[in-house]
Design a protein around this motif. Sequence first.
Motif, short mmCIF file in Angstrom:
data_model
loop_
_atom_site.label_atom_id
_atom_site.label_comp_id
_atom_site.label_asym_id
_atom_site.label_seq_id
_atom_site.Cartn_x
_atom_site.Cartn_y
_atom_site.Cartn_z
N TRP A 219 0.83 -1.21 0.00
CA TRP A 219 0.00 0.00 0.00
C TRP A 219 0.87 1.26 0.00
O TRP A 219 0.38 2.39 0.01
N GLY A 220 2.19 1.05 0.04
CA GLY A 220 3.11 2.19 -0.01
C GLY A 220 3.53 2.71 1.35
O GLY A 220 4.23 3.72 1.45
N GLU A 221 3.10 2.01 2.41
CA GLU A 221 3.49 2.44 3.76
C GLU A 221 4.91 1.97 4.05
O GLU A 221 5.27 0.83 3.73
N VAL A 222 5.68 2.85 4.67
CA VAL A 222 7.04 2.48 5.07
C VAL A 222 6.95 1.69 6.37
O VAL A 222 6.49 2.20 7.39
N LEU A 223 7.39 0.43 6.33
CA LEU A 223 7.32 -0.43 7.52
C LEU A 223 8.55 -0.24 8.40
O LEU A 223 8.49 -0.42 9.61
N ALA A 224 9.68 0.05 7.75
CA ALA A 224 10.93 0.24 8.50
C ALA A 224 11.89 1.01 7.62
O ALA A 224 11.92 0.83 6.41
N GLU A 225 12.65 1.89 8.26
CA GLU A 225 13.62 2.68 7.50
C GLU A 225 14.87 2.86 8.36
O GLU A 225 14.77 3.16 9.55
N ALA A 226 16.03 2.66 7.74
CA ALA A 226 17.30 2.84 8.45
C ALA A 226 17.67 4.32 8.48
O ALA A 226 17.06 5.14 7.79
#
Length: 259
Positions: A219-226
């Motif tokens: 859906w384009g949601e960021v689940l995790a980002e470094a």
Amino acid sequence: MRASLIQIEVDPDESVESRRVRAGSLVREQRGSDLVVLPELWPVGAFAFESFGTEAEPLEGPTFEAMSAAALDAGVWLHAGSIVERDPDGPLYNTSLIFSPDGELARTYRKIHRFGFDKGEAVLMSAGDELVTLTLPETKVGVATCYDLRFPELFRALVDAGAQTLVIPAGWPARRRAHWSLLARARAVENQTYVLACGTAGTHAGVEQAGYSVVVDPWGEVLAEAGAAEEVLTVDLDMARVAKTREEFPALKDRVLGR
Ligand SMILES: O=C([O-])CC(=O)C(=O)O
């Protein structure tokens, strides 16, 4: 499905051999994950053009050996990022290596779109010409490398070949970090896939790396980002979300062109 992205630092003061050992240890620490991903050209650095020739390896060279052993020890599917591959006939390729949990080579992918316009990779490397997908127990994966991210037609072709998860190792520069984050989400939204985009940290050949590896859902949601530094991102992915998103919002069925 549990995925781990290893955003390793490429430090020119660390030897390639030392980084190989460290990458192997980082992979072994991810036992319990289903899929582990390393970035593009992490042994040498994606912008260390002058080292491409000297650090080029045969397909089954030292990085292959180290990563095959690490995949086996950790019992994971391992997208080991890419190496500078020297083909037996001479040309160089930016080649990704993917291993199964028993340490066997499952796939290779030679980067199709070469970066640099009239210099760097674009002149030093030859282009791959093959789409690569791989069926894992939980999902079908489509692979691409770094600059490929700018070419949506590649990803659409991977989706037409059944990809539900796009795995994209990169050595993206910090100067264009906004593009990286935007394009990773765009590829997820337009294709209704998971996107696992794993970059490098650090600075080599005067090019600061973006980091900011990211996992995006269909859906384009960021689940995790470094962040910008070396880091491992571990995320649990519900693979049913791909089919669910495609059922609830069936935009892919409304394509008119290129079918
Ligand atoms: O290095 C690459 O392949 C990609 C890159 O810098 C960009 O697309 O901005």
